[in-house]
Structure formats: structure tokens, C-alpha cells
Design a protein around this motif. Structure first.
Motif, PDB file in Angstrom:
ATOM      1  N   ARG A 113       1.081  -0.829  -0.184  1.00  0.00           N
ATOM      2  CA  ARG A 113       0.026   0.028   0.038  1.00  0.00           C
ATOM      3  C   ARG A 113       0.897   1.278   0.073  1.00  0.00           C
ATOM      4  O   ARG A 113       0.735   2.309  -0.235  1.00  0.00           O
ATOM      5  CB  ARG A 113      -0.821  -0.300   1.981  1.00  0.00           C
ATOM      6  CG  ARG A 113      -2.253  -0.688   1.140  1.00  0.00           C
ATOM      7  CD  ARG A 113      -3.329  -0.587  -0.145  1.00  0.00           C
ATOM      8  NE  ARG A 113      -4.319  -1.534   0.150  1.00  0.00           N
ATOM      9  CZ  ARG A 113      -5.005  -0.977  -1.125  1.00  0.00           C
ATOM     10  NH1 ARG A 113      -5.332  -0.323  -1.500  1.00  0.00           N
ATOM     11  NH2 ARG A 113      -6.424  -1.655  -0.531  1.00  0.00           N
ATOM     12  N   ARG A 115      -0.801   4.035  -4.183  1.00  0.00           N
ATOM     13  CA  ARG A 115      -1.433   3.791  -3.609  1.00  0.00           C
ATOM     14  C   ARG A 115      -2.285   4.640  -2.337  1.00  0.00           C
ATOM     15  O   ARG A 115      -2.482   4.301  -1.186  1.00  0.00           O
ATOM     16  CB  ARG A 115      -1.692   2.101  -3.209  1.00  0.00           C
ATOM     17  CG  ARG A 115      -1.953   1.535  -4.335  1.00  0.00           C
ATOM     18  CD  ARG A 115      -1.789   0.027  -4.131  1.00  0.00           C
ATOM     19  NE  ARG A 115      -2.030  -1.107  -4.813  1.00  0.00           N
ATOM     20  CZ  ARG A 115      -1.778  -2.471  -4.941  1.00  0.00           C
ATOM     21  NH1 ARG A 115      -1.372  -2.985  -3.718  1.00  0.00           N
ATOM     22  NH2 ARG A 115      -2.404  -3.037  -6.164  1.00  0.00           N
ATOM     23  N   ASN A 150      -4.403   5.366  -0.448  1.00  0.00           N
ATOM     24  CA  ASN A 150      -5.903   4.683  -0.278  1.00  0.00           C
ATOM     25  C   ASN A 150      -5.244   3.836   0.883  1.00  0.00           C
ATOM     26  O   ASN A 150      -5.454   2.855   0.631  1.00  0.00           O
ATOM     27  CB  ASN A 150      -6.266   4.134  -1.720  1.00  0.00           C
ATOM     28  CG  ASN A 150      -6.845   4.888  -2.075  1.00  0.00           C
ATOM     29  OD1 ASN A 150      -8.523   5.164  -1.793  1.00  0.00           O
ATOM     30  ND2 ASN A 150      -6.817   4.881  -3.701  1.00  0.00           N
ATOM     31  N   ASN A 151      -4.447   4.612   1.635  1.00  0.00           N
ATOM     32  CA  ASN A 151      -3.131   4.007   2.949  1.00  0.00           C
ATOM     33  C   ASN A 151      -4.461   4.582   4.069  1.00  0.00           C
ATOM     34  O   ASN A 151      -4.121   5.210   4.651  1.00  0.00           O
ATOM     35  CB  ASN A 151      -1.926   4.167   2.368  1.00  0.00           C
ATOM     36  CG  ASN A 151      -1.444   3.725   3.928  1.00  0.00           C
ATOM     37  OD1 ASN A 151      -1.788   3.146   4.795  1.00  0.00           O
ATOM     38  ND2 ASN A 151      -0.394   2.630   3.376  1.00  0.00           N
TER      39      ASN A 151
END
Length: 282
Positions: free
Chosen positions: A258, A263, A266-267
Motif C-alpha cells: 500500500r 496507493r 488509499n492507505n
């Protein structure tokens, strides 16, 4: 007879005027003065949109630090004109602004920095904010830094209190001037290789707002590249040298799948770091 006709005409005039008054558009109430609040502006990366900010904003709302009515969007057109979507009220809690560049290409960094100013000015004129926070992912950080180069000393604009850099590439990206293990930082934080963009941003060393605290979050895939797959950790950490005037600076590394560049926004770990930094008392 003439008198009777005149009466009828006057009656029709009154009736039409009354109907027009009922059906005419009602002008919007003036936006509330929210100068005591401190909004947080989110800037997305290149070839992206405000949707990249939805996860982080959702985590903030889920934690009770903000709510649906406290989130608005600032659409930035290809000519830099800003339109605010949604309205903030006096019940707003920790207002959030999802900046949405409709022409999502960062080929002109200086232009996007000027457009960032357009967003700030629009918010200031609408809600009279005096302070704000700035959060950027990837090239969103570049927009923020270019904005600060030109406006950090402008006392007529809201004061920057906190800045969060997420996956920033101050001194290049992998394959474009930055290669794994090539870029090194001196003890001062100055990189041994300086790109044209970084050279331009060196002006921040003399004008970065002393009021601001900075949180620099970067990812490491732990695959030997010392990078998030797109940006080397050294390029991300070179931010420290630019914001030397900040009254507080923190580096935070996140690892794992992640932690990949695209990403990071979106962690869950990033969410926690972000919220603790922006709103420590909760």
C-alpha cells in the motif's frame, strides 16, 4: 367609462407585479463569515481528479473530525477559473476543500501554482478564511510549492498553518533525473543532484512561511529501490531542505504494497498520520 377602464388596468398591474414577486428567483444568501475556521485543501496528482481524495476525506469523516456538510469541491477549469461546488454553513466542522483540476495535466507546474492561488482567493472572498492547511499527493505537492514560492509573503492571503506532502517528488521521479541510489542527501538535506524544478523551488528557503508545520509522508516498497515505485525516498525527503524555515518538520515512512506511489492516498496508515497531524486534539 374611462375611470372604469383605468381601474381595470391598475388592477392588472398590481396582479402581475404580485405574481412576479412570488415567482422571481430569490438571490442566494451571502455566504457565512467563517474566518475563525481553518479549512484543509486537498490537491490531487497528475492525470487524476478529486476522486483520488475521496478515501482520505472519507476516513476523516468516519473519524468524526468532519462531516458531509463540511466538504465542498473547487472545480478549476482549463483557464484557471474556479467554481465552488457545495456550500459551507455556520455549523461546518473542520471544512475540507477537494480541489479538482478539470484539465488534469501538470505539464505547466507554474500555471497550476497560479491556479492554486485562484482557489485560495475564491475561498477567501466567499468565506473570509484567515488560515488554512494544504495537503498534496504526488504532483499536487508541486502545485502547492509553486503557489508558496509566489505567495508565501502575501499578507493579504490566508496564512498557511500546516502542509502535508504525500509521495512528493521535489527533485525528480525515477527515470527522469532520479534513479535508485543515485540521489543522495547531505546532512543539511540538500540533494547532490538538482533538477531545474528543484532549483526554482530553492526560493522557498527564503520565503517559506514560518507559521507552517510540515508532515512529509513517503512510501518504500522495500524491494531494494528505496522508492515507492515512482519516486525515490531521497527525492521525497529533499523537501526538508526547501522548507527549512518551517517551525516544525516531520518525515514519516510507510512500507508495504500500500506504500506504492498511486496507493498512498488509499492507505489506512497514511489516514492516521494525516489526522493526527492536522487535528491532534480529538
Amino acid at each position: 367609462m374611462a375611470w372604469r377602464i383605468r381601474q381595470l388596468i391598475d388592477g392588472w398591474v398590481i396582479l402581475v407585479a404580485a405574481l412576479w414577486g412570488v415567482n422571481r428567483p430569490v438571490s442566494a444568501h451571502a455566504a457565512p463569515n467563517l474566518s475563525a475556521l481553518q479549512p484543509t485543501l486537498f490537491f490531487h496528482g497528475s492525470d487524476s481528479s478529486y476522486r483520488a481524495e475521496i478515501h482520505m476525506v472519507g476516513a476523516i469523516k468516519h473519524a468524526g473530525l468532519s462531516n458531509k456538510r463540511s466538504v465542498i469541491r473547487a472545480n478549476v477549469a482549463g483557464n484557471g477559473k474556479v467554481r465552488l461546488i457545495g456550500k459551507l454553513t455556520k455549523r461546518t466542522k473542520n471544512p475540507i476543500v477537494e480541489v479538482n483540476y478539470l484539465r488534469s495535466s501538470y505539464k505547466a507546474d507554474k500555471t497550476w501554482g497560479r491556479w492554486a492561488k485562484n482557489v485560495v482567493v475564491k475561498l477567501q472572498k466567499t468565506y473570509h478564511f484567515k488560515r488554512l492547511n494544504l495537503v498534496g499527493h504526488s504532483m499536487g505537492n508541486t502545485a502547492i510549492l509553486y503557489y508558496l514560492v509566489h505567495n508565501a509573503r502575501n499578507r493579504h492571503l490566508p496564512q498557511v498553518m500546516k502542509q502535508v506532502a504525500l509521495g512528493g517528488h521535489c527533485d525528480g521521479v525515477l527515470g527522469e533525473g532520479d534513479y535508485p541510489h543515485r540521489l543522495k542527501l547531505a546532512r543539511s538535506g540538500r540533494p547532490n543532484y538538482i533538477t531545474a524544478s528543484y532549483r526554482y523551488l530553492l526560493a522557498l528557503r527564503k520565503c517559506y512561511p514560518r507559521s507552517a508545520a510540515v508532515l512529509n509522508i513517503y512510501g518504500d516498497l522495500k524491494n531494494g529501490t528505496d522508492s515507492d515505485g515512482r519516486v525515490s525516498n531521497a527525492s521525497s525527503r529533499s523537501l526538508r531542505y526547501l522548507v527549512v524555515r518551517a517551525h516544525r518538520y516531520r518525515d514519516r515512512q510507510v512500507v508495504g504494497a500500500r506504500a506504492q506511489h498511486s496507493r498512498l492516498h488509499n492507505n489506512a496508515q497514511v489516514d492516521r498520520l494525516l489526522m493526527r497531524f492536522l487535528w491532534p486534539k480529538r
